[in-house]
Design a protein around this motif. Sequence first.
Motif, PDB file in Angstrom:
ATOM      1  N   GLN A  22       1.077  -1.075   0.230  1.00  0.00           N
ATOM      2  CA  GLN A  22      -0.102   0.055  -0.178  1.00  0.00           C
ATOM      3  C   GLN A  22       0.804   1.363   0.113  1.00  0.00           C
ATOM      4  O   GLN A  22       2.020   1.227   0.579  1.00  0.00           O
ATOM      5  CB  GLN A  22      -1.119  -0.063   1.452  1.00  0.00           C
ATOM      6  N   GLY A  23       0.672   2.400  -0.949  1.00  0.00           N
ATOM      7  CA  GLY A  23       1.540   3.775  -1.296  1.00  0.00           C
ATOM      8  C   GLY A  23       2.514   3.186  -2.038  1.00  0.00           C
ATOM      9  O   GLY A  23       3.482   4.411  -2.295  1.00  0.00           O
ATOM     10  N   ASP A  24       2.881   2.879  -2.283  1.00  0.00           N
ATOM     11  CA  ASP A  24       3.987   2.117  -2.910  1.00  0.00           C
ATOM     12  C   ASP A  24       3.804   2.474  -4.621  1.00  0.00           C
ATOM     13  O   ASP A  24       2.498   1.684  -5.191  1.00  0.00           O
ATOM     14  CB  ASP A  24       4.977   0.070  -3.136  1.00  0.00           C
ATOM     15  N   THR A  25       4.067   2.598  -5.874  1.00  0.00           N
ATOM     16  CA  THR A  25       4.045   3.104  -7.029  1.00  0.00           C
ATOM     17  C   THR A  25       4.354   1.288  -7.958  1.00  0.00           C
ATOM     18  O   THR A  25       5.679   0.089  -7.182  1.00  0.00           O
ATOM     19  CB  THR A  25       4.685   2.827  -8.007  1.00  0.00           C
ATOM     20  N   CYS A  26       3.176   0.715  -8.546  1.00  0.00           N
ATOM     21  CA  CYS A  26       3.104  -1.061  -9.116  1.00  0.00           C
ATOM     22  C   CYS A  26       3.388  -0.605 -10.745  1.00  0.00           C
ATOM     23  O   CYS A  26       2.045  -0.040 -11.058  1.00  0.00           O
ATOM     24  CB  CYS A  26       2.578  -1.611  -8.474  1.00  0.00           C
ATOM     25  N   MET A  49      -7.826  -1.226 -17.772  1.00  0.00           N
ATOM     26  CA  MET A  49      -7.721  -1.487 -17.065  1.00  0.00           C
ATOM     27  C   MET A  49      -8.924  -1.632 -16.236  1.00  0.00           C
ATOM     28  O   MET A  49      -8.514  -0.480 -15.482  1.00  0.00           O
ATOM     29  CB  MET A  49      -6.282  -2.039 -16.467  1.00  0.00           C
ATOM     30  N   GLU A  50      -9.508  -2.580 -15.558  1.00  0.00           N
ATOM     31  CA  GLU A  50     -10.286  -1.955 -14.373  1.00  0.00           C
ATOM     32  C   GLU A  50      -9.744  -3.426 -12.969  1.00  0.00           C
ATOM     33  O   GLU A  50     -10.051  -4.321 -13.023  1.00  0.00           O
ATOM     34  CB  GLU A  50     -11.752  -2.005 -14.106  1.00  0.00           C
ATOM     35  N   ILE A  51      -9.862  -2.299 -12.080  1.00  0.00           N
ATOM     36  CA  ILE A  51      -9.642  -3.035 -10.538  1.00  0.00           C
ATOM     37  C   ILE A  51     -11.036  -3.412  -9.603  1.00  0.00           C
ATOM     38  O   ILE A  51     -11.254  -2.154  -9.816  1.00  0.00           O
ATOM     39  CB  ILE A  51      -8.570  -3.119  -9.782  1.00  0.00           C
ATOM     40  N   LYS A  52     -11.646  -4.490  -9.334  1.00  0.00           N
ATOM     41  CA  LYS A  52     -12.908  -4.118  -8.891  1.00  0.00           C
ATOM     42  C   LYS A  52     -12.493  -5.129  -6.999  1.00  0.00           C
ATOM     43  O   LYS A  52     -11.148  -5.761  -7.226  1.00  0.00           O
ATOM     44  CB  LYS A  52     -13.922  -4.929  -9.642  1.00  0.00           C
ATOM     45  N   ARG A  53     -13.838  -4.730  -6.350  1.00  0.00           N
ATOM     46  CA  ARG A  53     -13.136  -6.232  -4.892  1.00  0.00           C
ATOM     47  C   ARG A  53     -14.351  -7.415  -5.431  1.00  0.00           C
ATOM     48  O   ARG A  53     -14.391  -6.649  -6.736  1.00  0.00           O
ATOM     49  CB  ARG A  53     -14.296  -5.236  -4.334  1.00  0.00           C
ATOM     50  N   LEU A  54     -14.228  -8.256  -4.763  1.00  0.00           N
ATOM     51  CA  LEU A  54     -15.061  -9.204  -5.076  1.00  0.00           C
ATOM     52  C   LEU A  54     -16.481  -9.343  -5.081  1.00  0.00           C
ATOM     53  O   LEU A  54     -16.747 -10.081  -6.211  1.00  0.00           O
ATOM     54  CB  LEU A  54     -14.770 -10.458  -4.028  1.00  0.00           C
ATOM     55  N   ILE A  80       2.091  -0.739 -17.958  1.00  0.00           N
ATOM     56  CA  ILE A  80       0.878  -0.589 -16.651  1.00  0.00           C
ATOM     57  C   ILE A  80       1.302  -0.023 -15.276  1.00  0.00           C
ATOM     58  O   ILE A  80       1.954  -0.551 -14.964  1.00  0.00           O
ATOM     59  CB  ILE A  80      -0.030  -1.423 -16.143  1.00  0.00           C
ATOM     60  N   THR A  81       1.075   1.451 -15.074  1.00  0.00           N
ATOM     61  CA  THR A  81       1.691   1.849 -13.678  1.00  0.00           C
ATOM     62  C   THR A  81       0.128   2.415 -12.733  1.00  0.00           C
ATOM     63  O   THR A  81      -1.181   2.909 -13.485  1.00  0.00           O
ATOM     64  CB  THR A  81       2.359   2.789 -13.895  1.00  0.00           C
ATOM     65  N   ILE A  82       0.402   2.320 -11.930  1.00  0.00           N
ATOM     66  CA  ILE A  82      -0.578   2.011 -10.643  1.00  0.00           C
ATOM     67  C   ILE A  82       0.567   3.179  -9.514  1.00  0.00           C
ATOM     68  O   ILE A  82       0.897   2.207  -9.339  1.00  0.00           O
ATOM     69  CB  ILE A  82      -1.432   1.216  -9.849  1.00  0.00           C
ATOM     70  N   ASP A  83      -0.173   4.532  -9.308  1.00  0.00           N
ATOM     71  CA  ASP A  83       0.658   5.440  -8.922  1.00  0.00           C
ATOM     72  C   ASP A  83       0.556   5.189  -7.537  1.00  0.00           C
ATOM     73  O   ASP A  83      -0.806   4.294  -6.641  1.00  0.00           O
ATOM     74  CB  ASP A  83      -0.066   6.897  -9.441  1.00  0.00           C
ATOM     75  N   ALA A  84       1.432   5.930  -6.411  1.00  0.00           N
ATOM     76  CA  ALA A  84       1.574   5.342  -5.154  1.00  0.00           C
ATOM     77  C   ALA A  84       0.062   5.897  -4.914  1.00  0.00           C
ATOM     78  O   ALA A  84      -0.277   5.423  -3.225  1.00  0.00           O
ATOM     79  CB  ALA A  84       2.690   6.403  -4.642  1.00  0.00           C
ATOM     80  N   ALA A  85       0.047   7.055  -5.024  1.00  0.00           N
ATOM     81  CA  ALA A  85      -1.522   7.737  -4.399  1.00  0.00           C
ATOM     82  C   ALA A  85      -2.715   6.401  -4.457  1.00  0.00           C
ATOM     83  O   ALA A  85      -3.766   6.916  -3.668  1.00  0.00           O
ATOM     84  CB  ALA A  85      -1.670   8.727  -5.295  1.00  0.00           C
ATOM     85  N   ASP A  86      -2.713   5.731  -5.281  1.00  0.00           N
ATOM     86  CA  ASP A  86      -4.120   4.990  -5.981  1.00  0.00           C
ATOM     87  C   ASP A  86      -3.321   3.536  -4.824  1.00  0.00           C
ATOM     88  O   ASP A  86      -4.388   3.666  -4.836  1.00  0.00           O
ATOM     89  CB  ASP A  86      -3.553   4.514  -7.299  1.00  0.00           C
ATOM     90  N   THR A  87      -2.394   3.260  -5.418  1.00  0.00           N
ATOM     91  CA  THR A  87      -2.308   2.072  -3.967  1.00  0.00           C
ATOM     92  C   THR A  87      -2.694   2.458  -2.777  1.00  0.00           C
ATOM     93  O   THR A  87      -3.423   1.732  -1.965  1.00  0.00           O
ATOM     94  CB  THR A  87      -0.939   1.368  -4.307  1.00  0.00           C
ATOM     95  N   ALA A  88      -2.015   3.349  -2.141  1.00  0.00           N
ATOM     96  CA  ALA A  88      -2.649   3.762  -1.115  1.00  0.00           C
ATOM     97  C   ALA A  88      -4.238   4.060  -0.540  1.00  0.00           C
ATOM     98  O   ALA A  88      -4.057   3.271   0.808  1.00  0.00           O
ATOM     99  CB  ALA A  88      -1.981   5.510  -0.488  1.00  0.00           C
ATOM    100  N   SER A  89      -5.228   4.228  -1.105  1.00  0.00           N
ATOM    101  CA  SER A  89      -6.046   4.080  -1.253  1.00  0.00           C
ATOM    102  C   SER A  89      -6.430   2.497  -1.260  1.00  0.00           C
ATOM    103  O   SER A  89      -8.228   2.362  -0.498  1.00  0.00           O
ATOM    104  CB  SER A  89      -7.021   4.960  -2.573  1.00  0.00           C
ATOM    105  N   LEU A  90      -5.899   1.526  -1.629  1.00  0.00           N
ATOM    106  CA  LEU A  90      -6.844   0.688  -1.396  1.00  0.00           C
ATOM    107  C   LEU A  90      -6.118  -0.021  -0.404  1.00  0.00           C
ATOM    108  O   LEU A  90      -5.152  -0.163   0.284  1.00  0.00           O
ATOM    109  CB  LEU A  90      -5.695  -0.646  -2.394  1.00  0.00           C
ATOM    110  N   ASP A  91      -7.629  -0.960   0.613  1.00  0.00           N
ATOM    111  CA  ASP A  91      -7.713  -1.704   1.603  1.00  0.00           C
ATOM    112  C   ASP A  91      -5.899  -2.607   1.860  1.00  0.00           C
ATOM    113  O   ASP A  91      -6.033  -3.428   0.858  1.00  0.00           O
ATOM    114  CB  ASP A  91      -8.673  -2.241   2.126  1.00  0.00           C
TER     115      ASP A  91
END
Length: 124
Positions: A22-26, A49-54, A80-91
């Motif tokens: 969480q909070g890292d760039t992927c 690309m879409e990321i979804k909950r179960l 494909i890059t998921i920014d650090a700010a975006d991964t920070a918002s993931l649980d």
Amino acid sequence: MTTDAQSISYRPAIVHQDDIVQGDTCTFRVVLTDENDAAIDLTGTDADMEIKRLDGTLVMALSIGDGIIYTDPTGGEMTITIDAADTASLDPEYTYLYDVQWTNGSNVRTVVAGNLRIMKQITD
């Protein structure tokens, strides 16, 4: 986190992105190839690309110019890059579902699908 390029043909590749902090760039790269392992020219095509909950709730959407770039269009490569700010918002400690769809005219293909598992960050 950057992964090695994934060579993907017309069948979707199942790629699980484990231990994204969480909070890292992927960042990961995908190379599209045809049935003869020749690179597919991405010029004039689209990718999403879409990321979804179960439960199917949309958490994040990426598109060309917004998280997805064609780094070598004639060589079939996208990054494909998921920014650090975006991964920070993931649980943290949660596993999400994702897929990447490539669109060429009226043809839509899922080229990558899998899970994203998020780990809690320690350093803020």
